[in-house]
Design a protein around this motif. Structure first.
Motif, PDB file in Angstrom:
ATOM      1  N   ALA A 126       0.836  -1.205   0.000  1.00  0.00           N
ATOM      2  CA  ALA A 126       0.000   0.000   0.000  1.00  0.00           C
ATOM      3  C   ALA A 126       0.866   1.249   0.000  1.00  0.00           C
ATOM      4  CB  ALA A 126      -0.923  -0.015   1.213  1.00  0.00           C
ATOM      5  N   GLN A 127       2.028   1.209   0.693  1.00  0.00           N
ATOM      6  CA  GLN A 127       2.911   2.380   0.713  1.00  0.00           C
ATOM      7  C   GLN A 127       3.508   2.635  -0.662  1.00  0.00           C
ATOM      8  OE1 GLN A 127       3.209   4.562   3.293  1.00  0.00           O
ATOM      9  NE2 GLN A 127       4.201   5.765   1.685  1.00  0.00           N
ATOM     10  N   ASP A 128       3.834   1.579  -1.405  1.00  0.00           N
ATOM     11  CA  ASP A 128       4.297   1.760  -2.787  1.00  0.00           C
ATOM     12  C   ASP A 128       3.268   2.541  -3.589  1.00  0.00           C
ATOM     13  OD1 ASP A 128       6.686   0.314  -2.470  1.00  0.00           O
ATOM     14  OD2 ASP A 128       5.711  -1.587  -2.950  1.00  0.00           O
ATOM     15  N   VAL A 129       2.008   2.155  -3.442  1.00  0.00           N
ATOM     16  CA  VAL A 129       0.938   2.797  -4.204  1.00  0.00           C
ATOM     17  C   VAL A 129       0.751   4.245  -3.743  1.00  0.00           C
ATOM     18  CG1 VAL A 129      -1.529   2.724  -4.722  1.00  0.00           C
ATOM     19  CG2 VAL A 129      -0.195   0.606  -4.693  1.00  0.00           C
ATOM     20  N   ARG A 130       0.872   4.493  -2.461  1.00  0.00           N
ATOM     21  CA  ARG A 130       0.772   5.877  -1.979  1.00  0.00           C
ATOM     22  C   ARG A 130       1.888   6.740  -2.574  1.00  0.00           C
ATOM     23  NH1 ARG A 130       0.218   3.051   3.044  1.00  0.00           N
ATOM     24  NH2 ARG A 130      -2.000   2.807   3.565  1.00  0.00           N
ATOM     25  N   ASN A 131       3.082   6.177  -2.678  1.00  0.00           N
ATOM     26  CA  ASN A 131       4.199   6.917  -3.259  1.00  0.00           C
ATOM     27  C   ASN A 131       3.945   7.246  -4.728  1.00  0.00           C
ATOM     28  OD1 ASN A 131       5.499   6.729  -0.786  1.00  0.00           O
ATOM     29  ND2 ASN A 131       6.772   4.996  -1.388  1.00  0.00           N
ATOM     30  N   ILE A 132       3.401   6.278  -5.456  1.00  0.00           N
ATOM     31  CA  ILE A 132       3.070   6.518  -6.863  1.00  0.00           C
ATOM     32  C   ILE A 132       1.994   7.587  -6.973  1.00  0.00           C
ATOM     33  CG2 ILE A 132       2.096   5.484  -8.959  1.00  0.00           C
ATOM     34  CD1 ILE A 132       3.283   2.787  -7.953  1.00  0.00           C
ATOM     35  N   ALA A 133       0.979   7.489  -6.123  1.00  0.00           N
ATOM     36  CA  ALA A 133      -0.115   8.465  -6.162  1.00  0.00           C
ATOM     37  C   ALA A 133       0.398   9.869  -5.871  1.00  0.00           C
ATOM     38  CB  ALA A 133      -1.198   8.076  -5.159  1.00  0.00           C
ATOM     39  N   GLY A 134       1.316   9.995  -4.918  1.00  0.00           N
ATOM     40  CA  GLY A 134       1.882  11.304  -4.622  1.00  0.00           C
ATOM     41  C   GLY A 134       2.656  11.869  -5.793  1.00  0.00           C
ATOM     42  N   THR A 135       3.404  11.010  -6.489  1.00  0.00           N
ATOM     43  CA  THR A 135       4.156  11.445  -7.665  1.00  0.00           C
ATOM     44  C   THR A 135       3.216  11.926  -8.768  1.00  0.00           C
ATOM     45  OG1 THR A 135       5.946   9.888  -7.175  1.00  0.00           O
ATOM     46  CG2 THR A 135       5.783  10.687  -9.441  1.00  0.00           C
ATOM     47  N   VAL A 136       2.163  11.166  -9.024  1.00  0.00           N
ATOM     48  CA  VAL A 136       1.205  11.536 -10.070  1.00  0.00           C
ATOM     49  C   VAL A 136       0.473  12.824  -9.690  1.00  0.00           C
ATOM     50  CG1 VAL A 136      -0.875  10.821 -11.303  1.00  0.00           C
ATOM     51  CG2 VAL A 136       0.949   9.157 -10.862  1.00  0.00           C
ATOM     52  N   ALA A 137       0.101  12.951  -8.416  1.00  0.00           N
ATOM     53  CA  ALA A 137      -0.605  14.149  -7.961  1.00  0.00           C
ATOM     54  C   ALA A 137       0.249  15.399  -8.187  1.00  0.00           C
ATOM     55  CB  ALA A 137      -0.978  14.007  -6.488  1.00  0.00           C
ATOM     56  N   ARG A 138       1.526  15.338  -7.821  1.00  0.00           N
ATOM     57  CA  ARG A 138       2.419  16.488  -8.029  1.00  0.00           C
ATOM     58  C   ARG A 138       2.576  16.795  -9.507  1.00  0.00           C
ATOM     59  NH1 ARG A 138       4.867  13.831  -3.713  1.00  0.00           N
ATOM     60  NH2 ARG A 138       6.293  12.681  -5.101  1.00  0.00           N
ATOM     61  N   PHE A 139       2.686  15.752 -10.323  1.00  0.00           N
ATOM     62  CA  PHE A 139       2.800  15.944 -11.773  1.00  0.00           C
ATOM     63  C   PHE A 139       1.571  16.664 -12.317  1.00  0.00           C
ATOM     64  CE2 PHE A 139       1.578  13.881 -15.890  1.00  0.00           C
ATOM     65  CZ  PHE A 139       2.458  14.596 -16.702  1.00  0.00           C
ATOM     66  N   HIS A 140       0.392  16.228 -11.930  1.00  0.00           N
ATOM     67  CA  HIS A 140      -0.829  16.855 -12.431  1.00  0.00           C
ATOM     68  C   HIS A 140      -0.973  18.296 -11.948  1.00  0.00           C
ATOM     69  CE1 HIS A 140      -3.122  12.849 -13.344  1.00  0.00           C
ATOM     70  NE2 HIS A 140      -2.342  13.228 -14.331  1.00  0.00           N
ATOM     71  N   GLN A 141      -0.579  18.551 -10.720  1.00  0.00           N
ATOM     72  CA  GLN A 141      -0.717  19.910 -10.196  1.00  0.00           C
ATOM     73  C   GLN A 141       0.165  20.909 -10.926  1.00  0.00           C
ATOM     74  OE1 GLN A 141      -0.061  18.671  -6.059  1.00  0.00           O
ATOM     75  NE2 GLN A 141      -2.041  19.558  -5.522  1.00  0.00           N
ATOM     76  N   HIS A 142       1.272  20.439 -11.484  1.00  0.00           N
ATOM     77  CA  HIS A 142       2.190  21.328 -12.197  1.00  0.00           C
ATOM     78  C   HIS A 142       2.106  21.170 -13.719  1.00  0.00           C
ATOM     79  CE1 HIS A 142       4.048  21.103  -8.127  1.00  0.00           C
ATOM     80  NE2 HIS A 142       4.247  22.385  -8.356  1.00  0.00           N
ATOM     81  N   ALA A 143       1.268  20.259 -14.196  1.00  0.00           N
ATOM     82  CA  ALA A 143       1.148  20.035 -15.639  1.00  0.00           C
ATOM     83  C   ALA A 143       0.562  21.272 -16.330  1.00  0.00           C
ATOM     84  CB  ALA A 143       0.282  18.810 -15.921  1.00  0.00           C
TER      85      ALA A 143
END
Length: 527
Positions: A126-143
């Motif tokens: 689950a922590q792996d998935v949280r890390n991926i989600a955080g990466t994607v969230a930051r990417f979208h916020q700055h896209a």
């Protein structure tokens, strides 16, 4: 690319770095040459309408775009655009000969750390998935955002993309996509977009249309041993597949979690993503975009099946993958019509109860509670550990069987209390046992569906003989057990609940269609 060029590039001498071997992997649009340390991706000279790599200049341009765009999420992986030059042996990635093509040169990632493989091996936390989600969230916020990009979120653009997909899959009807499912999906999409037009408009107004990834799924994510995350291979060949709702981007990954049978990890991803972005309205369109993504995946696998350059094994695998993605797409529509339900399998060992349960769970997104798995868990052994006891003996004796059904009942109640439909996969051979589940359904005001699973005895015997050779099979059913169960079995009757008779000598698709029809959720009208 000519075969002589491919043969030349399969030689270690064609590469600037030392390598012991070269491996070729093909997609429907690329050749990927893998050395010991690097990957060289060459675009095929194809034109599918939505992409056009037919000229050398186009392939060079899109190689440059691939580098530029993928460095947003994997900056250290994408190294350069390199030339393929003509040589006396055919071709090489160095020299002074004529330039005959271009390739994207990348650092090779560890194949065993790709997210899709880790999922299938149970190696994703689950922590792996949280890390991926955080990466994607930051990417979208700055896209990037712009008026041009916003156009990708309009209904006109969304409908255009859907219509293109429908046109490009028509030829695969009754090959990878059943004709009735094609019509069902098309009718539902038209109805949904007409009914929910304000949702799409509001997403534009709220600023959620971005220049995203466009191909965010588990095969394009790699997890490093020390916490690194590489998200690679975004859509470079057509910006309209990147310009869209952030919901469309993450729906691809959520769909892939479902496809790999890990929907709970999808929930972890979504909860983390929403917490990081504050985008609570995203949930209103996720089903729509999951359907879109599973349909696209089915289309892409269908195109792979059509690719004559692939070997027969790869083509057959692509056909099967396409069929499963299209059925998942159809399942997303069906599950939106599913009322809260308690679903029981009921039948003798070897009749195919678990196969029906697994397929139904895949399409409807349901949890399965398996008596075979739970029984062995209660006695502290692995599900695949053989325990070939006699009839009503050993772990199949009265005491452990009673504990197993108590636990099945308790777990089912927890699911219903949480508002989740559930499948209980067990023999359910006694009326008195089924009545306990009937009472549970009544207390929760939910429908009880009993899948009465049957098939010809000669088929049961073949299945049970094959099951013995399967090291991952949790069931210990054998032919002699079947014969004893047959003597004691009490068939379900109409006063117990909704009885759905299934003959598993039919195809899996026919069985699931019969269940959906009996449950009244087989239609594909407006949402």
């Amino acid at each position: 690319m000519e075969q002589r060029v491919i043969r030349a590039l399969l030689k270690p001498a064609a590469y600037p770095e030392t390598t012991g071997s070269v491996e070729l992997v093909q997609t429907h649009i690329s050749y990927i040459f893998l050395t010991d340390t690097h990957a060289y991706k060459v675009k095929k000279p194809v034109d599918f309408g939505f992409l056009n790599f037919t000229t050398l200049d186009r392939r060079r341009f899109y190689c440059d775009e691939e580098i530029r765009l993928n460095r947003r999420l994997a900056p250290d992986m994408y190294l350069d655009v390199v030339e393929i030059r003509e040589t006396n042996d055919g071709a090489a990635f160095f020299g002074s000969g004529r330039v005959i093509d271009y390739a994207v040169k990348m650092k090779r990632l560890p194949a065993g750390r790709m997210l899709d493989q880790l999922l299938d091996q149970g190696g994703v936390s689950a922590q792996d998935v949280r890390n991926i989600a955080g990466t994607v969230a930051r990417f979208h916020q700055h896209a990037e955002r712009s008026a041009e990009i916003n156009a990708g979120g309009t209904l006109a653009a969304i409908r255009f993309n859907w219509e293109e997909n429908f046109q490009q899959t028509e030829e695969f009807q009754d090959i990878t996509l059943r004709r009735q499912d094609f019509r069902c999906i098309r009718d539902w999409v038209i109805g949904f977009t007409e009914l929910h037009a304000p949702l799409f408009e509001q997403r534009i107004a709220d600023g959620f249309i971005r220049d995203g990834d466009g191909d965010l799924h588990t095969e394009n994510i790699c997890l490093g041993e020390t916490g690194e995350i590489w998200i690679f291979d975004c859509i470079e060949f057509n910006p309209r597949f990147r310009y869209g709702d952030t919901a469309a981007d993450i729906a691809f990954l959520l769909m892939d979690f479902d496809y790999h049978g890990r929907p709970k990890l999808g929930t972890v991803f979504l909860d983390t993503y929403i917490a990081a972005t504050g985008d609570t309205s995203i949930t209103q369109l996720l089903d729509f975009y999951k359907i879109y993504r599973s349909f696209i995946r089915g289309k892409v696998e269908s195109l792979r099946f059509k690719d004559g350059q692939l070997d027969e094994e790869a083509r057959q695998r692509a056909q099967l993958n396409a069929m499963h993605h299209f059925r998942l797409c159809r399942g997303y529509i069906a599950r939106r019509q599913l009322p809260l339900s308690l679903i029981l399998t009921c039948g003798l060992t070897g009749t195919g109860k678990s196969s029906v349960a697994r397929r139904l769970a895949f399409e409807l997104g349901l949890e399965i509670i398996s008596s075979d798995v739970l029984r062995k868990k209660l006695v502290g052994i692995a599900p695949s550990t053989p325990c070939p006891a006699g009839y009503n003996e050993g772990i199949y004796g009265r005491e452990i069987t009673g504990r197993t059904y108590d636990e099945l009942l308790l777990t089912a109640e927890e699911a219903l209390t949480a508002g989740q439909s559930v499948i209980v996969d067990a023999t359910m051979w006694q009326r008195a046992v089924r009545h306990r589940f009937s009472d549970l359904a009544y207390r929760h005001g939910t429908a009880l569906r009993i899948l009465h699973i049957q098939c010809p005895e000669e088929l049961v015997r073949k299945r049970l003989e094959a099951r013995i050779a399967d090291p991952d099979e949790p069931s210990d059913g054998r032919w002699e057990i079947y014969l004893r169960q047959r003597e004691d079995f009490e068939p379900p009757t109409a006063d117990e609940g909704d009885i759905i008779a299934i003959d598993t000598s039919a195809t899996a698709d026919e069985n699931i269609d019969a269940v959906l029809t009996a449950m009244g959720i087989a239609s594909c009208g407006r949402d």
